[in-house]
Design a protein around this motif. Structure first.
Motif, PDB file in Angstrom:
ATOM      1  N   ILE A  11     -46.198  44.723  17.616  1.00 53.98           N
ATOM      2  CA  ILE A  11     -44.870  44.721  17.005  1.00 53.98           C
ATOM      3  C   ILE A  11     -44.422  46.174  16.919  1.00 53.98           C
ATOM      4  CG2 ILE A  11     -43.517  44.130  14.956  1.00 53.98           C
ATOM      5  CD1 ILE A  11     -45.865  42.188  14.217  1.00 53.98           C
TER       6      ILE A  11
ATOM      7  N   GLN B 256     -46.338  38.400  14.145  1.00 56.32           N
ATOM      8  CA  GLN B 256     -46.403  38.034  15.546  1.00 56.32           C
ATOM      9  C   GLN B 256     -47.703  38.572  16.138  1.00 56.32           C
ATOM     10  OE1 GLN B 256     -43.214  39.821  17.684  1.00 56.32           O
ATOM     11  NE2 GLN B 256     -43.992  39.222  19.672  1.00 56.32           N
TER      12      GLN B 256
ATOM     13  N   SER C 251     -34.428  40.019  14.416  1.00 56.37           N
ATOM     14  CA  SER C 251     -35.157  38.780  14.718  1.00 56.37           C
ATOM     15  C   SER C 251     -36.075  38.355  13.572  1.00 56.37           C
ATOM     16  CB  SER C 251     -35.949  38.940  16.018  1.00 56.37           C
ATOM     17  OG  SER C 251     -36.858  40.013  15.916  1.00 56.37           O
ATOM     18  N   ALA C 252     -35.729  38.749  12.352  1.00 54.67           N
ATOM     19  CA  ALA C 252     -36.559  38.438  11.179  1.00 54.67           C
ATOM     20  C   ALA C 252     -36.671  36.944  10.927  1.00 54.67           C
ATOM     21  CB  ALA C 252     -35.999  39.136   9.943  1.00 54.67           C
TER      22      ALA C 252
ATOM     23  N   ARG D  11     -48.250  33.511  16.109  1.00 54.25           N
ATOM     24  CA  ARG D  11     -48.240  34.232  14.836  1.00 54.25           C
ATOM     25  C   ARG D  11     -49.508  33.971  14.042  1.00 54.25           C
ATOM     26  NH1 ARG D  11     -43.089  31.842  12.552  1.00 54.25           N
ATOM     27  NH2 ARG D  11     -42.783  31.396  14.715  1.00 54.25           N
TER      28      ARG D  11
ATOM     29  N   TYR E 291     -39.101  43.208  11.494  1.00 55.33           N
ATOM     30  CA  TYR E 291     -38.568  42.613  12.718  1.00 55.33           C
ATOM     31  C   TYR E 291     -37.108  42.940  13.006  1.00 55.33           C
ATOM     32  CZ  TYR E 291     -42.763  39.715  12.544  1.00 55.33           C
ATOM     33  OH  TYR E 291     -44.050  39.273  12.506  1.00 55.33           O
TER      34      TYR E 291
END
Length: 170
Positions: free
Chosen positions: A58, A54, A45-46, A134, A42
Motif C-alpha cells: 500500500i 489490502q 479508495s477508502a 485483505r 487509502y
C-alpha cells in the motif's frame, strides 16, 4: 517484547506518550489531530477496504506537512503474518500474529511510536492459502493534518527599477 497487550500498565503509558507527541505535532503545524482512518491510508479508495489492510504493498501519500503516528495494531486475523512500514529506505517490520490471540486483539508498540511524513509504504503479508485481497488488521495511532495547506514557497521577486528618460537623459 515487541508488543504489549492493553491490560499492561506500560501499554497505557505508551498510548499517553504517543498522544502527547501527536498533540505537540498538531500544535507545531496548527493542525487537527484525528485517529487513523481509512481515508488517511487509502485516500479516495477508502470505501473499498474500510478498516482492513489490502494484501501486498500500500502506498500512502501523506499531504504536505501531515504526520502519521502509529502506536499500536489491531489484529483480528490469525493469518496476518506481518506488516512492514517502509519510509526513506528504512524498514519497520511488525510481527503481528500473536496479537490475534490477545483477548482485546490490540497490541501496543513497546518502543517509541512510529512517526511518518511524506510517502510511506505498507507491506502486508498473510499465511492464508485462500485467495484474499485483505486482512483484518489495522494500525492504531493518530493523523495530524494542517488546518490550512502550507503555502507554496516561492523565490523572492526581483524589483524592477524603471528609469524614466526625461528629455532624452537617463
Amino acid at each position: 517484547m515487541w508488543f504489549l497487550p492493553l491490560t499492561r500498565n506500560e501499554a497505557v503509558e505508551a498510548i499517553k506518550k504517543a498522544y502527547s507527541i501527536a498533540q505537540e505535532y498538531a500544535r507545531k503545524i496548527g493542525g487537527r489531530l484525528e485517529v487513523i482512518q481509512p481515508k488517511h491510508i487509502y485516500g479516495d479508495s477508502a470505501d473499498k477496504f474500510g478498516y482492513s489492510l489490502q494484501i501486498g504493498r500500500i502506498t500512502v501519500n501523506l499531504p504536505p506537512a501531515a504526520v502519521l503516528i502509529v502506536w499500536g495494531f489491531y489484529n483480528a486475523d490469525e493469518y496476518l503474518d506481518f506488516v512492514r512500514f517502509i519510509q526513506d529506505g528504512r524498514v519497520f517490520e511488525w510481527f503481528v500474529e500473536p496479537i490475534a490471540y490477545y483477548p482485546e486483539r490490540v497490541g501496543v508498540w513497546a518502543e517509541e511510536p512510529l512517526v511518518f511524513r511524506n510517502v510511506i509504504y505498507i507491506d502486508v503479508h498473510t499465511t492464508s492459502t485462500e485467495q484474499r485481497d485483505r486482512v483484518y488488521g489495522w494500525p492504531l495511532g493518530y493523523f495530524i493534518s494542517p488546518l490550512q495547506p502550507p503555502q507554496e514557497v516561492r523565490p523572492p521577486k526581483r524589483r524592477r527599477v524603471e528609469r524614466r528618460q526625461k528629455g532624452g537623459q537617463s
